[in-house]
Design a protein around this motif. Sequence first.
Motif, PDB file in Angstrom:
ATOM      1  N   UNK A 116       0.898  -1.117  -0.040  1.00 61.73           N
ATOM      2  CA  UNK A 116       0.023   0.120   0.155  1.00 61.73           C
ATOM      3  C   UNK A 116       0.864   1.534  -0.011  1.00 61.73           C
ATOM      4  N   UNK A 117       0.450   2.335  -0.549  1.00 62.16           N
ATOM      5  CA  UNK A 117       0.962   3.474  -0.459  1.00 62.16           C
ATOM      6  C   UNK A 117       0.565   4.450   0.882  1.00 62.16           C
TER       7      UNK A 117
ATOM      8  N   UNK B 248      -6.210   6.891   3.539  1.00 62.39           N
ATOM      9  CA  UNK B 248      -7.788   6.916   3.132  1.00 62.39           C
ATOM     10  C   UNK B 248      -8.287   5.693   3.996  1.00 62.39           C
ATOM     11  N   UNK B 249      -7.568   4.854   4.364  1.00 66.66           N
ATOM     12  CA  UNK B 249      -8.234   3.702   5.115  1.00 66.66           C
ATOM     13  C   UNK B 249      -8.301   4.084   6.497  1.00 66.66           C
ATOM     14  N   UNK B 250      -7.402   4.970   7.082  1.00 64.95           N
ATOM     15  CA  UNK B 250      -7.441   5.391   8.617  1.00 64.95           C
ATOM     16  C   UNK B 250      -8.708   6.450   8.469  1.00 64.95           C
ATOM     17  N   UNK B 251      -9.028   7.239   7.374  1.00 72.34           N
ATOM     18  CA  UNK B 251     -10.185   8.164   7.608  1.00 72.34           C
ATOM     19  C   UNK B 251     -11.582   7.336   7.442  1.00 72.34           C
TER      20      UNK B 251
ATOM     21  N   UNK C 263       6.198   3.187  -2.688  1.00 73.06           N
ATOM     22  CA  UNK C 263       6.125   4.096  -3.820  1.00 73.06           C
ATOM     23  C   UNK C 263       4.745   3.753  -4.711  1.00 73.06           C
ATOM     24  N   UNK C 264       4.015   4.481  -5.180  1.00 75.75           N
ATOM     25  CA  UNK C 264       2.907   3.804  -6.186  1.00 75.75           C
ATOM     26  C   UNK C 264       3.163   3.435  -7.298  1.00 75.75           C
TER      27      UNK C 264
ATOM     28  N   UNK D 115       5.704  -0.711  -6.594  1.00 81.29           N
ATOM     29  CA  UNK D 115       4.870  -1.481  -5.443  1.00 81.29           C
ATOM     30  C   UNK D 115       5.538  -2.714  -5.278  1.00 81.29           C
ATOM     31  N   UNK D 116       6.575  -3.461  -5.765  1.00 81.68           N
ATOM     32  CA  UNK D 116       7.218  -4.475  -5.575  1.00 81.68           C
ATOM     33  C   UNK D 116       8.238  -4.560  -4.926  1.00 81.68           C
ATOM     34  N   UNK D 117       8.823  -2.978  -4.745  1.00 85.54           N
ATOM     35  CA  UNK D 117       9.964  -2.732  -3.985  1.00 85.54           C
ATOM     36  C   UNK D 117       9.807  -1.882  -2.648  1.00 85.54           C
ATOM     37  N   UNK D 118      10.457  -2.443  -1.508  1.00 88.65           N
ATOM     38  CA  UNK D 118      10.144  -1.566  -0.272  1.00 88.65           C
ATOM     39  C   UNK D 118      11.527  -0.897  -0.037  1.00 88.65           C
ATOM     40  N   UNK D 119      11.444   0.185   0.565  1.00 94.27           N
ATOM     41  CA  UNK D 119      12.488   1.010   1.273  1.00 94.27           C
ATOM     42  C   UNK D 119      12.618   0.864   2.557  1.00 94.27           C
ATOM     43  N   UNK D 120      11.842   0.146   3.225  1.00 94.54           N
ATOM     44  CA  UNK D 120      11.855  -0.101   4.511  1.00 94.54           C
ATOM     45  C   UNK D 120      12.855  -0.816   5.290  1.00 94.54           C
ATOM     46  N   UNK D 121      13.570  -1.596   4.635  1.00100.28           N
ATOM     47  CA  UNK D 121      14.763  -2.437   5.391  1.00100.28           C
ATOM     48  C   UNK D 121      15.949  -2.381   4.690  1.00100.28           C
TER      49      UNK D 121
END
Length: 439
Positions: A172-173, A179-182, A304-305, A308-314
Amino acid sequence: MLIAATALALIAGGCASKPDGGGEWRTFEQDEQASLKVMYWDEQSFHEDYGNLFKSYYPNVEFEVIGLPVGSDPSLTVTELYNRHIEENRPDILFVDKHRWLAEEGKLLELDPIIKRQEYDLSGYMPAVLAKLREEGDGKLYGLSPNFRSFGLYYNATLFEKYGIERPRDSMTWEEVFELAKRFPADGEGNDRVYGFALDGFSSPLTDIVYSLMAQNRKILNADGTAVGLEGDSWRGIFESIVSVVRSGSFYLPTPEETAKRTRFMEDDRFLMGRSAMTYRDHLYLRQLGNASVDWAVVSAPVDALNRTQSSAYDPGPAFVISRQSANPRAAWEFVKYANSGEFAQIKSKSSSDFLFSRTEYIRPPSERDVTGLYTLDPVANASDEFVALEPRLKVDLVQLIASELTAAAEGSKTLDAAIEAMREDGNVLLAQMKAARP
């Protein structure tokens, strides 16, 4: 006797034909003697983390632990400080967070030829970690990291079920998360108040989100790094999304007094107390979740939209690298090899609190829940830090400035346009001050 002699001859011949059967990189034997200098946090931590286990297999290897460099000389950059420390102490093995500069200066031993010669098995090693380590070496492998670090989007399954909202998913972006939180109600008082998203800590949650966005290769500075740009729709769109979710009341934005607290307890964390549907945390948060009664799950960190197949979080944890000037390279490699082995990970997985092993087979989360969302995506390719050649403090100050201006826009004390303009103007002042302070 003839059969036995033939068997011995075959064994000897087999050993001689193996890549590590002789020569400079022959296998280091368990009874060999060696002395190794290791640059690590401190002596006690090294022996508790690695040394004692290694010596149980190689009792004749002695370690001299050299602490990490410390200094307050403003005329020295971080790399200059490390170089001076390395020159003065001549360590065989270094434990470093980033080692690109050491490789570029020709100070490290390349590991690929040794791995190939000894047929060291990396098949169970997390591909994403190896990919990131090769980026550090411009395509070559100079270090191995026993562990890696990761962030994820944690969610409260009970709250999603209660309000009939579809659960978060991998890839998810941030805009989709907001939007889900709202969709969660923005009413209630006290302990009955539920938020769609909260991130309770020692700083504004907006700083964590900005860092996450920067890791997706969104640039704060202009192309030549001479001014704060924040150009393009990629920043404008996410800023609008942040302002919108905060104004909706579904995103909890703590007061300055709350973030200024130096002591925090479990009840200060809305997610742990079941009062927030989602939060964004690193893998160490799982330790706290082990003491909470929340029915939680975790998916990948926002992406990033356009990718979506790559993560910058690890990212890899600190890596063990070997100095090219090492007087005992075989013993040094034996240690690095063991510290990154499946055998070591298996032993540590039963006792260590840091469970994200690069040997992913031995990842044992404290709660035995599915945490693959923390490492299921590929790493962002060719991720770059635009502040690598600048003072580290500048990056922190700019992120805090952006978070502060977004808060002002969300609370209505200024328009978003005015907030973005202030980010640029005040950011350029910070940039100029950094340049003026350089000798």
